[in-house]
Design a protein around this motif. Structure first.
Motif, PDB file in Angstrom:
ATOM      1  N   THR A  10       0.931  -0.687  -0.079  1.00 42.03           N
ATOM      2  CA  THR A  10      -0.382   0.177   0.418  1.00 42.03           C
ATOM      3  C   THR A  10       0.900   1.224   0.103  1.00 42.03           C
ATOM      4  N   PRO A  11       0.484   2.112  -0.691  1.00 38.98           N
ATOM      5  CA  PRO A  11       1.500   3.346  -0.553  1.00 38.98           C
ATOM      6  C   PRO A  11       2.445   4.144   0.755  1.00 38.98           C
ATOM      7  N   ILE A  12       2.455   3.507   1.417  1.00 39.56           N
ATOM      8  CA  ILE A  12       2.702   4.578   2.785  1.00 39.56           C
ATOM      9  C   ILE A  12       3.834   5.007   2.545  1.00 39.56           C
ATOM     10  N   ALA A  13       5.014   4.911   1.854  1.00 37.41           N
ATOM     11  CA  ALA A  13       6.177   5.441   2.040  1.00 37.41           C
ATOM     12  C   ALA A  13       6.211   6.572   0.963  1.00 37.41           C
ATOM     13  N   VAL A  16       3.551   8.646   4.108  1.00 37.04           N
ATOM     14  CA  VAL A  16       5.258   9.645   5.410  1.00 37.04           C
ATOM     15  C   VAL A  16       6.185  10.533   4.499  1.00 37.04           C
ATOM     16  N   GLU A  17       5.906   9.920   3.281  1.00 40.47           N
ATOM     17  CA  GLU A  17       6.549  11.510   2.002  1.00 40.47           C
ATOM     18  C   GLU A  17       5.773  12.694   2.273  1.00 40.47           C
ATOM     19  N   ASP A  18       4.894  12.690   2.372  1.00 46.36           N
ATOM     20  CA  ASP A  18       3.841  13.879   1.847  1.00 46.36           C
ATOM     21  C   ASP A  18       3.327  13.966   3.728  1.00 46.36           C
ATOM     22  N   LEU A  19       3.748  13.889   4.544  1.00 44.69           N
ATOM     23  CA  LEU A  19       3.644  13.987   5.697  1.00 44.69           C
ATOM     24  C   LEU A  19       4.860  14.738   6.062  1.00 44.69           C
ATOM     25  N   THR A  20       6.005  14.238   5.671  1.00 44.69           N
ATOM     26  CA  THR A  20       7.666  15.225   6.835  1.00 44.69           C
ATOM     27  C   THR A  20       8.935  14.607   5.927  1.00 44.69           C
ATOM     28  N   ASP A  21       9.505  15.217   5.510  1.00 47.92           N
ATOM     29  CA  ASP A  21      10.737  15.211   5.488  1.00 47.92           C
ATOM     30  C   ASP A  21      11.836  14.174   6.286  1.00 47.92           C
ATOM     31  N   ASP A  22      11.499  13.730   6.881  1.00 47.38           N
ATOM     32  CA  ASP A  22      12.204  13.252   8.265  1.00 47.38           C
ATOM     33  C   ASP A  22      11.289  12.496   9.207  1.00 47.38           C
ATOM     34  N   ARG A 294       0.600   7.836  10.110  1.00 45.23           N
ATOM     35  CA  ARG A 294       0.339   9.198  11.370  1.00 45.23           C
ATOM     36  C   ARG A 294       0.574   7.858  13.117  1.00 45.23           C
ATOM     37  N   LEU A 295       0.624   6.661  12.854  1.00 41.70           N
ATOM     38  CA  LEU A 295       1.285   5.743  13.936  1.00 41.70           C
ATOM     39  C   LEU A 295       3.000   5.685  13.891  1.00 41.70           C
ATOM     40  N   PHE A 296       3.200   5.375  13.172  1.00 43.12           N
ATOM     41  CA  PHE A 296       4.719   5.250  12.665  1.00 43.12           C
ATOM     42  C   PHE A 296       5.280   6.840  12.671  1.00 43.12           C
ATOM     43  N   LEU A 297       4.572   7.693  12.313  1.00 44.35           N
ATOM     44  CA  LEU A 297       5.200   8.866  12.790  1.00 44.35           C
ATOM     45  C   LEU A 297       5.549   9.159  13.846  1.00 44.35           C
ATOM     46  N   ASP A 298       4.022   8.782  14.451  1.00 49.24           N
ATOM     47  CA  ASP A 298       4.136   9.103  16.060  1.00 49.24           C
ATOM     48  C   ASP A 298       5.111   8.056  16.911  1.00 49.24           C
ATOM     49  N   ASN A 299       5.347   7.157  16.505  1.00 45.64           N
ATOM     50  CA  ASN A 299       6.816   6.036  16.980  1.00 45.64           C
ATOM     51  C   ASN A 299       7.779   6.168  17.110  1.00 45.64           C
ATOM     52  N   TYR A 300       8.152   7.099  15.187  1.00 45.48           N
ATOM     53  CA  TYR A 300       9.334   7.359  14.886  1.00 45.48           C
ATOM     54  C   TYR A 300       9.668   8.558  15.921  1.00 45.48           C
ATOM     55  N   ARG A 301       8.737   9.226  16.804  1.00 46.33           N
ATOM     56  CA  ARG A 301       9.241  10.898  17.272  1.00 46.33           C
ATOM     57  C   ARG A 301       9.721   9.897  18.919  1.00 46.33           C
ATOM     58  N   ARG A 302       8.980   9.360  18.750  1.00 44.41           N
ATOM     59  CA  ARG A 302       9.820   8.839  20.590  1.00 44.41           C
ATOM     60  C   ARG A 302      11.213   7.582  20.003  1.00 44.41           C
ATOM     61  N   TRP A 303      11.200   7.066  19.140  1.00 48.24           N
ATOM     62  CA  TRP A 303      12.599   6.657  19.281  1.00 48.24           C
ATOM     63  C   TRP A 303      13.208   8.241  18.888  1.00 48.24           C
TER      64      TRP A 303
END
Lengths: 314, 314
Positions: A10-13, A16-22, A294-303
């Motif tokens: 699915t177009p996850i990549a 994510v790129e549309d939401l952020t570059d980090d 959104r779930l991934f980026l939330d977890n990414y911030r924690r990471w």
């Protein structure tokens, strides 16, 4: 900048790129793409279907794998632990979607939507199928596995007037909507079966749950019982399931998961009038990519911030 | 001994006879059978499909008509009142069955069971359909008509995390699960539409509700909205519904009832990918005959004992 290799159907990549570059995203299109980029990546986002065991060789200590799924039986999590690889699943993303899918399967069976939709395609107004429909209200649902999904199904089922019972490995740690005597340990599961009208499977696949639903379960259930599986295929002995359907020992089955996926074209499960077969889409929805991102980026911030990750398995 | 003429397409007559020999049952097989026996009968059990207006000529004062259905728009109830004919419907029999059918329609749409079951027939494991599925949780359901069925649907919908609103002719007499500001009068119905994701129709058919769901409603709903009709076909302007589906002004429709029944073979509603068509079976179930027979015999005891009848309309 950290790099995340994303390998999914699915177009996850791109989401994510549309939401952020980090982080920096590498969208892998093939196993070979993953093998080319994984050694340099900090994060790997994928699902069990896309995992290959040789990917292990490219993982260094500190790498974080985020699965888009709940079930992680296909991932070598013990090896991850040994190599200091972090692994998280997406449990909190799926429970309501899978729960709605389970209700879709059970209502498709009780309202005979297989034959009804066949009739729709033929423009055939045949009300006689109404005599094969049944009412769920007042019947007994047994939920095998009271994790997030099982609990979500149990809560909804009570509003439909089901008598809901649940099976949990450790009933003492249960804290959901079912009262104490409605929750039994795995050892008492078989005692519930003679009164069960609808058996809903929501357990993770483990050594203990592999083929937990076997011929002895189908014998113990009433002939009028129905099974819905939104867990993992190998929880059910599929040959025994087919035999039970063929002999009339079981009334029907709503199946989103199978022992072999894709379900082989020669499987008799496809063509039966008493099955509803969906292609392992219980967790899917049109907004899956954005919800997962959104779930991934939330977890990414924690990471990045060194906080503890949500849905961490190892 | 009182005589009941029973004219129906399910085995109600034999079911009643199996339970009791009081009243005497005459099982009518045709309109002509009814015309031969109705003048001598005390009771007539039938449904709207089997009613013919010339049956009126055979009805004498004191005759009791028990319908197997809820909707009674096809019966000349004013004429019954004028002739001192008693008429009862079967409202209390149907609410949970119809409610389960409404959920079957809404989940069939959200989990794309039309294409999914087509794929099952072709033995085609196609997970791409998962990207067209959607989650109901958190969306707004508007129930048009808060009688027994509407209330039954609203109660269940809350467990699924719908934001549930309801429309009732007289909100002041409402006493169900929805809080005050969630129940609006018919005049405020249109104000709910821009926020409505799922419009469920559960009103009786009357002069006021005929074509209440028309082009102006489809315009006011979001393009992503879905309509489920388990009420009566003419509540919806079916041409306007089709136009809204064709132009994409409406995402889908789950329909158990139609302006003309049987739905004509040339209706474009049959072949659409965004409709689920069921042949007016929302109230049907395999135990319909026995459940109806029990309701009828309970009412019969009241009738014999001179008590007031349940579900009396006139």
């Amino acid at each position: 900048m950290p790099t995340a290799v994303i390998y999914h159907d699915t177009p996850i990549a791109s989401t994510v790129e549309d939401l952020t570059d980090d982080p920096t995203v590498v969208a892998a299109e093939s196993d070979a793409d993953v093998r080319d980029h994984l050694a340099d990546a900090d994060i790997f986002v994928t699902n069990p279907n896309h995992w290959r065991d040789d990917f292990l060789d490219s993982l260094s200590a500190g790498t974080w794998i985020q699965s888009t799924s709940i079930g992680y039986d296909a991932f070598p999590v013990d090896e991850f632990a040994d190599r200091d690889v972090t692994f998280t699943n997406a449990e909190t993303l799926h429970d309501t979607v899978v729960s709605e899918h389970a209700f879709a399967l059970m209502f498709a069976l009780s309202r005979r939507l297989g034959p009804v939709l066949d009739n729709q395609r033929r423009r055939d107004w045949d009300r006689s199928v109404g005599a094969e429909m049944w009412l769920w209200e007042g019947t007994q649902m047994t939920v095998f596995g009271l994790g997030n999904i099982g609990e979500s199904i149990a809560r909804r089922a009570r509003a439909f007037g089901f008598e809901v019972f649940g099976v949990k490995r450790t009933p003492s740690i249960y804290s959901g909507v079912l009262t104490g005597d409605r929750v039994v340990a795995t050892e008492q599961f078989h005692e519930l079966l003679p009164e069960t009208d609808l058996l809903v499977l929501t357990v993770p696949l483990t050594d203990e749950t592999h083929h937990a639903i076997d011929a002895s379960v189908f014998s113990a259930l009433p002939d009028s019982a129905v099974v819905v599986n939104v867990a993992r295929g190998p929880v059910v002995d599929q040959d025994a399931l087919l035999a039970a359907l063929e002999t009339g020992e079981l009334r029907g089955a709503g199946l989103d998961v199978f022992e072999d996926e894709p379900l082989p074209r020669d499987s008799p499960l496809w063509e039966r009038d008493d099955t509803v077969v969906t292609p392992h889409v219980g967790g899917r929805s049109e907004d899956f990519a954005i919800r997962f991102a959104r779930l991934f980026l939330d977890n990414y911030r924690r990471w990045r911030d060194g906080e503890s990750l949500a849905n961490r398995i190892v």
